[in-house]
Design a protein around this motif. Sequence first.
Motif, PDB file in Angstrom:
ATOM      1  N   UNK A   5       0.826  -1.209   0.000  1.00 45.91           N
ATOM      2  CA  UNK A   5       0.000   0.000   0.000  1.00 45.91           C
ATOM      3  C   UNK A   5       0.859   1.257   0.000  1.00 45.91           C
ATOM      4  N   UNK A   6       1.929   1.236   0.793  1.00 42.66           N
ATOM      5  CA  UNK A   6       2.821   2.402   0.850  1.00 42.66           C
ATOM      6  C   UNK A   6       3.430   2.666  -0.521  1.00 42.66           C
ATOM      7  N   UNK A   7       3.964   1.601  -1.130  1.00 42.78           N
ATOM      8  CA  UNK A   7       4.636   1.771  -2.427  1.00 42.78           C
ATOM      9  C   UNK A   7       3.647   2.158  -3.527  1.00 42.78           C
ATOM     10  N   UNK A   8       2.405   1.677  -3.381  1.00 45.35           N
ATOM     11  CA  UNK A   8       1.399   2.029  -4.395  1.00 45.35           C
ATOM     12  C   UNK A   8       1.107   3.527  -4.425  1.00 45.35           C
ATOM     13  N   UNK A   9       1.298   4.194  -3.295  1.00 46.44           N
ATOM     14  CA  UNK A   9       1.072   5.642  -3.288  1.00 46.44           C
ATOM     15  C   UNK A   9       2.121   6.364  -4.139  1.00 46.44           C
ATOM     16  N   UNK A  10       3.205   5.656  -4.467  1.00 50.44           N
ATOM     17  CA  UNK A  10       4.284   6.274  -5.247  1.00 50.44           C
ATOM     18  C   UNK A  10       4.248   5.895  -6.721  1.00 50.44           C
ATOM     19  N   UNK A  11       3.159   5.248  -7.145  1.00 48.81           N
ATOM     20  CA  UNK A  11       3.030   4.890  -8.564  1.00 48.81           C
ATOM     21  C   UNK A  11       3.044   6.159  -9.411  1.00 48.81           C
ATOM     22  N   UNK A  28      10.287   4.747 -13.807  1.00 48.30           N
ATOM     23  CA  UNK A  28       9.009   5.210 -13.270  1.00 48.30           C
ATOM     24  C   UNK A  28       8.247   4.011 -12.728  1.00 48.30           C
ATOM     25  N   UNK A  29       7.767   4.131 -11.500  1.00 43.60           N
ATOM     26  CA  UNK A  29       7.050   3.023 -10.868  1.00 43.60           C
ATOM     27  C   UNK A  29       5.675   2.863 -11.520  1.00 43.60           C
ATOM     28  N   UNK A  30       5.435   1.662 -12.057  1.00 34.86           N
ATOM     29  CA  UNK A  30       4.174   1.401 -12.753  1.00 34.86           C
ATOM     30  C   UNK A  30       3.207   0.589 -11.896  1.00 34.86           C
ATOM     31  N   UNK A  31       3.735  -0.433 -11.220  1.00 33.01           N
ATOM     32  CA  UNK A  31       2.855  -1.308 -10.450  1.00 33.01           C
ATOM     33  C   UNK A  31       3.622  -2.027  -9.354  1.00 33.01           C
ATOM     34  N   UNK A  32       2.901  -2.364  -8.287  1.00 32.58           N
ATOM     35  CA  UNK A  32       3.476  -3.120  -7.161  1.00 32.58           C
ATOM     36  C   UNK A  32       2.460  -4.183  -6.770  1.00 32.58           C
ATOM     37  N   UNK A  75      11.934  11.931  -1.522  1.00 32.68           N
ATOM     38  CA  UNK A  75      11.662  12.490  -0.188  1.00 32.68           C
ATOM     39  C   UNK A  75      10.423  13.373  -0.182  1.00 32.68           C
ATOM     40  N   UNK A  76      10.289  14.209  -1.241  1.00 31.29           N
ATOM     41  CA  UNK A  76       9.215  15.200  -1.242  1.00 31.29           C
ATOM     42  C   UNK A  76       7.832  14.576  -1.458  1.00 31.29           C
ATOM     43  N   UNK A  77       7.806  13.294  -1.858  1.00 34.00           N
ATOM     44  CA  UNK A  77       6.519  12.654  -2.122  1.00 34.00           C
ATOM     45  C   UNK A  77       6.048  11.795  -0.958  1.00 34.00           C
ATOM     46  N   UNK A  78       6.846  11.717   0.115  1.00 28.18           N
ATOM     47  CA  UNK A  78       6.488  10.844   1.232  1.00 28.18           C
ATOM     48  C   UNK A  78       6.287  11.675   2.494  1.00 28.18           C
ATOM     49  N   UNK A  79       5.128  11.500   3.123  1.00 27.56           N
ATOM     50  CA  UNK A  79       4.844  12.167   4.392  1.00 27.56           C
ATOM     51  C   UNK A  79       5.208  11.196   5.520  1.00 27.56           C
ATOM     52  N   UNK A  80       6.346  11.466   6.186  1.00 28.07           N
ATOM     53  CA  UNK A  80       6.841  10.509   7.182  1.00 28.07           C
ATOM     54  C   UNK A  80       5.944  10.450   8.422  1.00 28.07           C
ATOM     55  N   UNK A  81       5.328  11.581   8.757  1.00 32.01           N
ATOM     56  CA  UNK A  81       4.397  11.605   9.895  1.00 32.01           C
ATOM     57  C   UNK A  81       3.248  10.629   9.660  1.00 32.01           C
ATOM     58  N   UNK A  82       2.720  10.714   8.444  1.00 31.62           N
ATOM     59  CA  UNK A  82       1.587   9.874   8.052  1.00 31.62           C
ATOM     60  C   UNK A  82       1.982   8.395   8.087  1.00 31.62           C
ATOM     61  N   UNK A  83       3.206   8.111   7.641  1.00 34.10           N
ATOM     62  CA  UNK A  83       3.725   6.747   7.632  1.00 34.10           C
ATOM     63  C   UNK A  83       3.767   6.171   9.041  1.00 34.10           C
ATOM     64  N   UNK A  90      -1.433  -0.166  11.995  1.00 32.00           N
ATOM     65  CA  UNK A  90      -1.290  -1.532  11.473  1.00 32.00           C
ATOM     66  C   UNK A  90      -0.722  -2.451  12.547  1.00 32.00           C
ATOM     67  N   UNK A  91       0.250  -1.949  13.331  1.00 30.37           N
ATOM     68  CA  UNK A  91       0.851  -2.759  14.393  1.00 30.37           C
ATOM     69  C   UNK A  91      -0.191  -3.137  15.439  1.00 30.37           C
ATOM     70  N   UNK A  92      -1.038  -2.163  15.795  1.00 32.84           N
ATOM     71  CA  UNK A  92      -2.090  -2.421  16.780  1.00 32.84           C
ATOM     72  C   UNK A  92      -3.090  -3.442  16.254  1.00 32.84           C
ATOM     73  N   UNK A  93      -3.422  -3.319  14.969  1.00 31.89           N
ATOM     74  CA  UNK A  93      -4.406  -4.220  14.355  1.00 31.89           C
ATOM     75  C   UNK A  93      -3.872  -5.647  14.277  1.00 31.89           C
TER      76      UNK A  93
END
Lengths: 101, 102
Positions: A5-11, A28-32, A75-83, A90-93
Amino acid sequence: MFFTAILRTLIGEDITVELKNDLSIRGRLEAVDQYLNVRLAQVQVHTAAAPPVLQLLHGSCTVRGSCIRYIHLPVEKVDTELLQEATRRVAAATKETQTMK
Amino acid sequence: MSFTVGKGQLEEPVELLRIALDERVFVKLKGDRELVGTLHAYDQHLNLIISDAEETLQKAELDEETYEQIVRQERRKLQLVYVRGDTVFLVSPLLRHTGTFL
């Protein structure tokens, strides 16, 4: 599935995939998929001693997930806080499903 | 079965990583590689996302004349990387200011 899911946000973004054999492939990332197999387009090979076959490769390619060591992310495409927030959720779940067993 | 770090109780090994989120961590990898960086994401396979990392790669070489083993260190900066879990040996949180181990 979480990292898929994380990597898919970078497609659509340009990423560099570093393989376990020290080959670096930029494209260029096409699919994961769920195994973190990765499809790249507009591929460039960055290692100086890249095999000639790969030098000719300008189209798309699929990299087997298990061959990957690192993926350099923009770097500019990833929100580390959100991650971090997502990781905690996910860990809790997963912990909850484990205690239910 | 539980072990403690500080006041919190940790029931499972990967829970140490939850505490280490947004903190500096030391990661030992396959092939004499080490990373020190800030942890942002992990999962049960120990896939990681790490930022502002410095990678140290140890290379052992044999001196051609004396046949002595020379260990060379190569360092490089990694801005933001996904690290595949199957290469990870260990992850350890570092203390925030001193950079020493918890």
